[in-house]
Design an enzyme around this catalytic site. Structure first.
Site, mmCIF file in Angstrom:
data_model
loop_
_atom_site.group_PDB
_atom_site.id
_atom_site.type_symbol
_atom_site.label_atom_id
_atom_site.label_comp_id
_atom_site.label_asym_id
_atom_site.label_seq_id
_atom_site.Cartn_x
_atom_site.Cartn_y
_atom_site.Cartn_z
ATOM 1 N N ARG A 120 0.753 -1.270 0.070
ATOM 2 C CA ARG A 120 -0.092 -0.050 -0.103
ATOM 3 C C ARG A 120 0.971 1.315 0.090
ATOM 4 O O ARG A 120 1.758 1.286 0.799
ATOM 5 C CB ARG A 120 -0.869 -0.020 1.155
ATOM 6 N N HIS A 164 -3.436 10.555 0.890
ATOM 7 C CA HIS A 164 -2.971 10.449 2.300
ATOM 8 C C HIS A 164 -2.384 11.761 2.714
ATOM 9 O O HIS A 164 -1.097 11.926 3.278
ATOM 10 C CB HIS A 164 -1.670 9.461 1.969
ATOM 11 N N GLU A 209 -7.845 7.746 6.168
ATOM 12 C CA GLU A 209 -8.088 8.314 7.754
ATOM 13 C C GLU A 209 -8.746 9.550 7.361
ATOM 14 O O GLU A 209 -8.456 10.456 8.033
ATOM 15 C CB GLU A 209 -6.990 8.271 8.454
ATOM 16 N N ASN A 335 -8.002 0.912 9.283
ATOM 17 C CA ASN A 335 -6.707 1.224 10.011
ATOM 18 C C ASN A 335 -6.798 1.047 11.621
ATOM 19 O O ASN A 335 -7.801 2.074 11.994
ATOM 20 C CB ASN A 335 -6.078 2.598 9.741
ATOM 21 N N TYR A 337 -5.389 1.072 15.528
ATOM 22 C CA TYR A 337 -4.127 1.157 16.372
ATOM 23 C C TYR A 337 -4.822 0.858 17.799
ATOM 24 O O TYR A 337 -3.838 0.208 18.626
ATOM 25 C CB TYR A 337 -3.630 2.699 16.404
ATOM 26 N N GLU A 395 -3.852 -0.726 7.750
ATOM 27 C CA GLU A 395 -2.745 -0.262 8.365
ATOM 28 C C GLU A 395 -2.856 -0.936 9.999
ATOM 29 O O GLU A 395 -4.055 -1.138 10.344
ATOM 30 C CB GLU A 395 -2.756 1.232 8.986
HETATM 31 C C1 NOJ Z 1 -2.203 6.360 10.496
HETATM 32 C C2 NOJ Z 1 -1.486 7.196 9.165
HETATM 33 O O1 NOJ Z 1 -2.389 6.699 8.068
HETATM 34 C C3 NOJ Z 1 -0.173 7.103 9.018
HETATM 35 O O2 NOJ Z 1 0.169 8.122 8.272
HETATM 36 C C4 NOJ Z 1 0.645 7.132 10.445
HETATM 37 O O3 NOJ Z 1 1.880 7.326 10.143
HETATM 38 C C5 NOJ Z 1 0.142 5.794 11.292
HETATM 39 N N1 NOJ Z 1 -1.237 5.800 11.496
HETATM 40 C C6 NOJ Z 1 0.830 5.893 12.609
HETATM 41 O O4 NOJ Z 1 0.410 7.017 13.493
#
Ligand code: NOJ
Length: 492
Positions: A120, A164, A209, A335, A337, A395
């Protein structure tokens, strides 16, 4: 300066100390902290992935390319923001970054060495149209065309993100995303790139995002262009929704076989207490944080992110907009986290909730809680709510500061990252077992790179980058992930 996740706890702090009870969350207690019963075990050895599962990694133009003024590239809002003193930690800029503009063949050779089957990456709009509109800069297109060819030659699927975050500065000067005109300009650009690369690129993400770049860029100003106004945020968000629908159609017209989705930042939200107010707040959080750009595409209307009706007037909504933003996305990118703990906060404009990160799991170098179960929770929820769509994890990853051993500089032992990926992948496999149609997974990131307002202080890579020498060293997690990709299971 706060980063994009810390702002959640920051805003909660303003709310006063909403007590967090792990029992109220409906979660079993303690994870590796020793303060109670263990959480459900993570089943690594039973984890199964479908045949042809696409193991990949992700990067983004501004974060890795450098070459910020080369071959006719125009200036983006991130060039401007990073060059403004006080905006980015250490005054770091993406002027050089990982120099991938010149070294992409080396990067792709590493992907191949790690058995990756999907890459990606994103296109910098300013390389294609330096001021955002008007004639195409052929050298910019040639660069991405060469990149795509090199991926295909290495047997790697290109997954291309159209946007992005690096908006042309010239378009920001006309108002940026809060300016409604931008939706058509964006669709023109999206049509150009999908026409030029559509003979070789089948899988596209329109946005990366959208909630993050509109909220952090226009609502609270910690990302480019650094504006701090909730009204600008909701206007920007509406333009982005229009742009997503319009771009979808422009791209399908330019390349009918294109499979088009977007990569959404997602986080399962758990109410901070059992109160009805917090439970309702958690649902608004889901609608705003996870659904605001997805529900709109699928249903052509806004989800219930507000107390009462959406503030249509403040958002700039016009008759007929529902049709414009509607687009039957071919796949959904997630994505992930971390999870979020949500409480009602009536004084917060529009959404009236506060979110903060969980406080039970271990934390990464940048202070984010490690919570693999959240990946299962969000993937299964989206899968059910959207009737089992095709999902790709676009992600998932973590920042740890590990670098080469002084005694052996070819070795980067980053065992915490291995554990992070192992846990999340096991939870992803569980979501697949329970019916989610997940086709691929992209580690964020292939390389240590420019982490936006945090500059180079956060290392998310499977590959260590010495930014002075531009030397790449595969971390232990990279070798481990490469073995997983080859084996298609986690017992490696
Ligand atoms: C989300 C973002 O899409 C990416 O650009 C960023 O570096 C990572 N997460 C980590 O924060």
């Amino acid at each position: 300066m706060i980063d994009r996740r810390q702002f959640l706890s920051h805003s909660l702090a303003l709310a006063g100390s909403a007590a967090f009870s792990r029992y109220a969350l409906g979660l079993p207690s303690s994870f590796m902290t020793g303060n109670g019963d263990p959480l459900p075990p993570i089943d690594v050895s039973g984890a199964r992935f479908p045949a042809n599962f696409l193991w990949g990694s992700a990067t983004a133009s501004y974060q890795v390319e450098g070459a910020w003024q080369e071959d006719g590239k125009g200036q983006s809002i991130w060039d401007t923001f990073a060059h403004t003193v006080g905006q980015v930690k250490g005054s770091d800029t993406g002027d050089v970054a990982c120099d991938s503009y010149h070294r992409y063949k080396e990067d792709i050779a590493i992907m191949k060495q790690l058995n990756l089957k999907s890459a990606r990456f994103s296109i910098a709009w300013t390389r294609i149209q330096p001021t955002g509109t008007g004639p195409v800069n052929q050298k910019g297109l040639d660069f991405y065309s060469g990149y795509v060819d090199a991926l295909l030659e290495a047997g790697i699927r290109p997954m291309c993100t159209v946007f992005h975050w690096d908006l042309p500065q010239a378009l920001e000067d006309q108002g940026g995303w809060p300016n409604r005109d931008l939706y058509k300009q964006f669709a023109d650009y999206a049509g150009i790139v999908s026409k030029a690369l559509g003979d070789r690129v089948n899988t596209w993400a329109i946005f990366n995002e959208p909630w993050v770049f509109t909220y952090l860029g226009y609502g609270i100003g910690i990302h480019a262009p650094g504006k701090k106004d909730p009204k600008l945020f909701i206007k920007a968000a509406h333009t982005v929704n229009l742009a997503q629908g319009e771009a979808f159609r422009a791209m399908k017209a330019a390349s009918p076989k294109a499979k088009i989705g977007s990569a959404f930042s997602m986080s399962p939200g758990a109410p901070a207490t059992d109160s009805e107010a917090d439970k309702a707040a958690a649902e608004r959080f889901h609608a705003m944080n996870n659904d605001f750009f997805l529900y709109t595409a699928i249903h052509g209307e806004y989800p219930k992110a507000f107390v009462g009706d959406p503030p249509y007037e403040a958002m700039g909504v016009q008759a007929g907009d529902g049709k414009i933003m509607q687009a039957p996305l071919d796949w959904i990118g997630i994505n992930y986290y971390q999870r979020t703990i949500v409480s009602a906060a009536p004084y917060i404009p529009y959404v009236q909730y506060n979110g903060r990160q969980g406080g039970v799991g271990p934390i990464t170098y940048n202070g984010w809680e490690v919570w693999p179960w959240g990946l299962y929770d969000i993937v299964t929820r989206i899968s059910k709510e959207y009737n089992h769509p095709i999902i790709e994890i676009t992600e998932n990853g973590c920042a740890y500061a590990d670098g080469p051993l002084p005694s052996d500089t070819d070795k980067v032992p980053d065992t915490r990252r291995v554990e992070f990926y192992r846990g999340h992948l096991a939870e992803l496999a569980r979501a697949i077992k329970d019916g989610a149609d997940v086709r691929g997974y992209h580690a964020w990131s292939l390389l240590d790179n420019y982490e936006w307002a945090e500059g180079y202080s956060q290392r998310f890579g499977l590959v260590y980058v010495d930014f002075r020498e531009q030397k790449r060293t595969i971390k232990e997690s990279g070798y481990w992930y490469g073995r997983v990709a080859a084996a298609n299971h986690l017992n490696v």
